[in-house]
Design a protein around this motif. Structure first.
Motif, PDB file in Angstrom:
ATOM      1  N   LYS A   4      61.626 -11.083 -40.159  1.00  0.00           N
ATOM      2  CA  LYS A   4      62.569 -12.138 -40.509  1.00  0.00           C
ATOM      3  C   LYS A   4      63.689 -12.242 -39.494  1.00  0.00           C
ATOM      4  O   LYS A   4      64.132 -13.325 -39.158  1.00  0.00           O
ATOM      5  N   SER A   5      64.167 -11.103 -38.999  1.00  0.00           N
ATOM      6  CA  SER A   5      65.309 -11.142 -38.086  1.00  0.00           C
ATOM      7  C   SER A   5      64.980 -11.914 -36.807  1.00  0.00           C
ATOM      8  O   SER A   5      65.862 -12.515 -36.201  1.00  0.00           O
ATOM      9  N   ARG A   7      63.223 -14.564 -36.719  1.00  0.00           N
ATOM     10  CA  ARG A   7      63.136 -15.982 -37.072  1.00  0.00           C
ATOM     11  C   ARG A   7      64.445 -16.520 -37.634  1.00  0.00           C
ATOM     12  O   ARG A   7      64.521 -17.665 -38.034  1.00  0.00           O
ATOM     13  N   ARG A   8      65.475 -15.668 -37.654  1.00  0.00           N
ATOM     14  CA  ARG A   8      66.729 -16.040 -38.312  1.00  0.00           C
ATOM     15  C   ARG A   8      67.834 -16.228 -37.279  1.00  0.00           C
ATOM     16  O   ARG A   8      67.908 -15.491 -36.307  1.00  0.00           O
ATOM     17  N   GLU A  43      62.376 -22.016 -43.336  1.00  0.00           N
ATOM     18  CA  GLU A  43      61.878 -21.265 -44.486  1.00  0.00           C
ATOM     19  C   GLU A  43      62.961 -21.142 -45.546  1.00  0.00           C
ATOM     20  O   GLU A  43      62.716 -21.358 -46.723  1.00  0.00           O
ATOM     21  N   GLU A  44      64.179 -20.782 -45.120  1.00  0.00           N
ATOM     22  CA  GLU A  44      65.263 -20.685 -46.086  1.00  0.00           C
ATOM     23  C   GLU A  44      66.620 -20.776 -45.394  1.00  0.00           C
ATOM     24  O   GLU A  44      66.752 -20.468 -44.213  1.00  0.00           O
ATOM     25  N   TYR A  56      72.993 -18.397 -42.831  1.00  0.00           N
ATOM     26  CA  TYR A  56      71.836 -17.832 -42.146  1.00  0.00           C
ATOM     27  C   TYR A  56      70.679 -18.793 -42.341  1.00  0.00           C
ATOM     28  O   TYR A  56      70.390 -19.193 -43.467  1.00  0.00           O
ATOM     29  N   THR A  58      66.650 -19.249 -41.649  1.00  0.00           N
ATOM     30  CA  THR A  58      65.401 -18.579 -41.276  1.00  0.00           C
ATOM     31  C   THR A  58      64.324 -19.639 -41.093  1.00  0.00           C
ATOM     32  O   THR A  58      64.108 -20.480 -41.970  1.00  0.00           O
ATOM     33  N   PRO A  62      59.186 -17.935 -35.112  1.00  0.00           N
ATOM     34  CA  PRO A  62      60.229 -17.383 -34.234  1.00  0.00           C
ATOM     35  C   PRO A  62      60.486 -18.248 -33.004  1.00  0.00           C
ATOM     36  O   PRO A  62      61.594 -18.239 -32.459  1.00  0.00           O
ATOM     37  N   ALA A  65      63.252 -20.654 -33.752  1.00  0.00           N
ATOM     38  CA  ALA A  65      64.555 -19.979 -33.680  1.00  0.00           C
ATOM     39  C   ALA A  65      65.017 -19.891 -32.234  1.00  0.00           C
ATOM     40  O   ALA A  65      66.178 -20.166 -31.915  1.00  0.00           O
ATOM     41  N   TYR A  92      70.488 -13.657 -34.871  1.00  0.00           N
ATOM     42  CA  TYR A  92      70.782 -12.798 -36.021  1.00  0.00           C
ATOM     43  C   TYR A  92      70.636 -11.342 -35.621  1.00  0.00           C
ATOM     44  O   TYR A  92      69.722 -10.976 -34.878  1.00  0.00           O
TER      45      TYR A  92
END
Length: 100
Positions: A4-5, A7-8, A43-44, A56, A58, A62, A65, A92
């Motif tokens: 996740k990190s 893509r955030r 995503e969110e 944040y 996401t 990636p 991002a 992120y």
């Protein structure tokens, strides 16, 4: 599924208190899905967060991002906002407050 990190992104400069939090989250989703903002599938969105005016975002991918991070200037514009707001978009990391 990439971590996740990866893509955030961290978005600073979100105008605080102008819209309901869920409406502002929608405005951010729309902004970061637009091709003109180098965006893609979101995503969110986490908003609000512990940090005032910070969200944040996401992405599903990636690479999206990365392309969002490469864009020079993000300006949050929406008909529900009285003007456009410059956003600072950064990578992120676990210790976000060190970036602000």
């Amino acid at each position: 599924q990439a971590a996740k990190s990866a893509r955030r992104v961290v978005v600073a400069g979100v105008p605080d208190g102008l819209l309901h939090n869920d409406v502002m989250a929608d405005v951010l989703i729309i902004h970061f899905q637009m091709a003109k903002n180098n965006g893609g599938d979101v995503e969110e969105v986490m908003y609000p967060t512990e940090e005032k005016g910070v969200a944040y975002v996401t992405f599903e991918d990636p690479e999206v991002a990365e392309s969002v991070l490469k864009k020079d200037e993000h300006r949050l514009e929406d008909k529900r906002l009285s003007r456009c707001y410059p956003l600072r978009v950064t990578r992120y990391c676990e210790n976000v407050s060190s970036l602000l």
